[in-house]
Design a protein around this motif. Sequence first.
Motif, mmCIF file in Angstrom:
data_model
loop_
_atom_site.group_PDB
_atom_site.id
_atom_site.type_symbol
_atom_site.label_atom_id
_atom_site.label_comp_id
_atom_site.label_asym_id
_atom_site.label_seq_id
_atom_site.Cartn_x
_atom_site.Cartn_y
_atom_site.Cartn_z
ATOM 1 N N PRO A 2 -14.266 1.782 -9.721
ATOM 2 C CA PRO A 2 -13.832 1.192 -8.452
ATOM 3 C C PRO A 2 -12.641 1.930 -7.855
ATOM 4 O O PRO A 2 -11.916 2.646 -8.543
ATOM 5 C CB PRO A 2 -13.447 -0.228 -8.852
ATOM 6 C CG PRO A 2 -13.097 -0.132 -10.274
ATOM 7 C CD PRO A 2 -13.979 0.922 -10.861
ATOM 8 N N LYS A 3 -12.465 1.724 -6.574
ATOM 9 C CA LYS A 3 -11.314 2.301 -5.890
ATOM 10 C C LYS A 3 -10.046 1.573 -6.320
ATOM 11 O O LYS A 3 -10.075 0.386 -6.646
ATOM 12 C CB LYS A 3 -11.471 2.171 -4.382
ATOM 13 C CG LYS A 3 -12.583 3.008 -3.802
ATOM 14 C CD LYS A 3 -12.627 2.845 -2.303
ATOM 15 C CE LYS A 3 -13.720 3.695 -1.719
ATOM 16 N NZ LYS A 3 -13.803 3.530 -0.259
ATOM 17 N N VAL A 4 -8.926 2.279 -6.303
ATOM 18 C CA VAL A 4 -7.636 1.689 -6.657
ATOM 19 C C VAL A 4 -6.947 1.277 -5.364
ATOM 20 O O VAL A 4 -6.856 2.059 -4.423
ATOM 21 C CB VAL A 4 -6.769 2.692 -7.433
ATOM 22 C CG1 VAL A 4 -5.439 2.077 -7.799
ATOM 23 C CG2 VAL A 4 -7.504 3.155 -8.675
ATOM 24 N N LYS A 5 -6.485 0.027 -5.323
ATOM 25 C CA LYS A 5 -5.850 -0.469 -4.107
ATOM 26 C C LYS A 5 -4.380 -0.083 -4.053
ATOM 27 O O LYS A 5 -3.684 -0.092 -5.072
ATOM 28 C CB LYS A 5 -5.965 -1.990 -4.030
ATOM 29 C CG LYS A 5 -7.368 -2.469 -3.761
ATOM 30 C CD LYS A 5 -7.369 -3.955 -3.471
ATOM 31 C CE LYS A 5 -8.771 -4.419 -3.114
ATOM 32 N NZ LYS A 5 -8.787 -5.857 -2.831
ATOM 33 N N THR A 6 -3.915 0.231 -2.863
ATOM 34 C CA THR A 6 -2.505 0.495 -2.623
ATOM 35 C C THR A 6 -1.741 -0.822 -2.645
ATOM 36 O O THR A 6 -2.230 -1.839 -2.148
ATOM 37 C CB THR A 6 -2.325 1.164 -1.246
ATOM 38 O OG1 THR A 6 -3.056 2.379 -1.242
ATOM 39 C CG2 THR A 6 -0.877 1.448 -0.956
ATOM 40 N N ASN A 7 -0.555 -0.821 -3.234
ATOM 41 C CA ASN A 7 0.290 -2.005 -3.257
ATOM 42 C C ASN A 7 0.735 -2.329 -1.828
ATOM 43 O O ASN A 7 1.370 -1.502 -1.168
ATOM 44 C CB ASN A 7 1.488 -1.742 -4.167
ATOM 45 C CG ASN A 7 2.366 -2.948 -4.312
ATOM 46 O OD1 ASN A 7 3.082 -3.310 -3.374
ATOM 47 N ND2 ASN A 7 2.349 -3.569 -5.481
ATOM 48 N N ARG A 59 5.017 6.611 -6.201
ATOM 49 C CA ARG A 59 3.721 7.254 -5.971
ATOM 50 C C ARG A 59 2.582 6.476 -6.620
ATOM 51 O O ARG A 59 1.479 6.416 -6.081
ATOM 52 C CB ARG A 59 3.746 8.700 -6.442
ATOM 53 C CG ARG A 59 4.660 9.579 -5.603
ATOM 54 C CD ARG A 59 4.649 11.026 -6.043
ATOM 55 N NE ARG A 59 3.460 11.726 -5.594
ATOM 56 C CZ ARG A 59 3.284 12.231 -4.386
ATOM 57 N NH1 ARG A 59 4.256 12.123 -3.508
ATOM 58 N NH2 ARG A 59 2.185 12.848 -4.042
ATOM 59 N N ASP A 60 2.829 5.861 -7.773
ATOM 60 C CA ASP A 60 1.805 5.036 -8.413
ATOM 61 C C ASP A 60 1.497 3.795 -7.577
ATOM 62 O O ASP A 60 0.338 3.390 -7.458
ATOM 63 C CB ASP A 60 2.236 4.618 -9.817
ATOM 64 C CG ASP A 60 2.176 5.762 -10.808
ATOM 65 O OD1 ASP A 60 1.540 6.789 -10.493
ATOM 66 O OD2 ASP A 60 2.767 5.634 -11.904
ATOM 67 N N LEU A 61 2.537 3.182 -6.987
ATOM 68 C CA LEU A 61 2.325 2.019 -6.124
ATOM 69 C C LEU A 61 1.531 2.380 -4.882
ATOM 70 O O LEU A 61 0.737 1.589 -4.371
ATOM 71 C CB LEU A 61 3.661 1.400 -5.726
ATOM 72 C CG LEU A 61 4.439 0.681 -6.819
ATOM 73 C CD1 LEU A 61 5.816 0.318 -6.316
ATOM 74 C CD2 LEU A 61 3.690 -0.561 -7.275
ATOM 75 N N LEU A 62 1.756 3.597 -4.371
ATOM 76 C CA LEU A 62 1.069 4.047 -3.161
ATOM 77 C C LEU A 62 -0.250 4.739 -3.474
ATOM 78 O O LEU A 62 -0.899 5.275 -2.578
ATOM 79 C CB LEU A 62 1.979 4.979 -2.366
ATOM 80 C CG LEU A 62 3.276 4.339 -1.853
ATOM 81 C CD1 LEU A 62 4.179 5.388 -1.267
ATOM 82 C CD2 LEU A 62 2.967 3.268 -0.837
ATOM 83 N N CYS A 63 -0.625 4.751 -4.751
ATOM 84 C CA CYS A 63 -1.883 5.360 -5.212
ATOM 85 C C CYS A 63 -1.973 6.829 -4.842
ATOM 86 O O CYS A 63 -3.000 7.293 -4.329
ATOM 87 C CB CYS A 63 -3.098 4.598 -4.697
ATOM 88 S SG CYS A 63 -3.168 2.921 -5.288
ATOM 89 N N LEU A 64 -0.915 7.558 -5.079
ATOM 90 C CA LEU A 64 -0.895 8.998 -4.822
ATOM 91 C C LEU A 64 -0.652 9.717 -6.140
ATOM 92 O O LEU A 64 0.220 9.361 -6.905
ATOM 93 C CB LEU A 64 0.233 9.349 -3.839
ATOM 94 C CG LEU A 64 0.134 8.691 -2.477
ATOM 95 C CD1 LEU A 64 1.392 8.929 -1.708
ATOM 96 C CD2 LEU A 64 -1.053 9.233 -1.725
ATOM 97 N N ARG A 65 -1.400 10.736 -6.365
ATOM 98 C CA ARG A 65 -1.234 11.517 -7.603
ATOM 99 C C ARG A 65 -1.040 12.964 -7.269
ATOM 100 O O ARG A 65 -1.522 13.497 -6.357
ATOM 101 C CB ARG A 65 -2.454 11.365 -8.508
ATOM 102 C CG ARG A 65 -2.600 9.969 -9.064
ATOM 103 C CD ARG A 65 -1.757 9.842 -10.285
ATOM 104 N NE ARG A 65 -1.640 8.432 -10.622
ATOM 105 C CZ ARG A 65 -1.289 8.035 -11.796
ATOM 106 N NH1 ARG A 65 -1.000 8.879 -12.729
ATOM 107 N NH2 ARG A 65 -1.172 6.761 -12.041
#
Length: 65
Positions: A2-7, A59-65
């Motif tokens: 599944p897609k990961v949701k942004t906080n 960056r983890d909260l914003l779903c950026l890697r």
Amino acid sequence: MPKVKTNSGAKKRFAFTGSGKVKRRHAFHSHILTKKTKKQKRNLLGSTIVDSTNMKQVRDLLCLR
């Protein structure tokens, strides 16, 4: 997978600069301002860059890697 949701709270509080850094607001400038000095309130205005030690968490909260 599944897609990961942004906080949702994080996307309202952080913004990106043109060079990819993350901007944030200063804390302690929303209420109980009468006991704070003019200098203190003035220095809390504006935004600043997120520190490098907290960058991975943001960056983890914003779903950026």
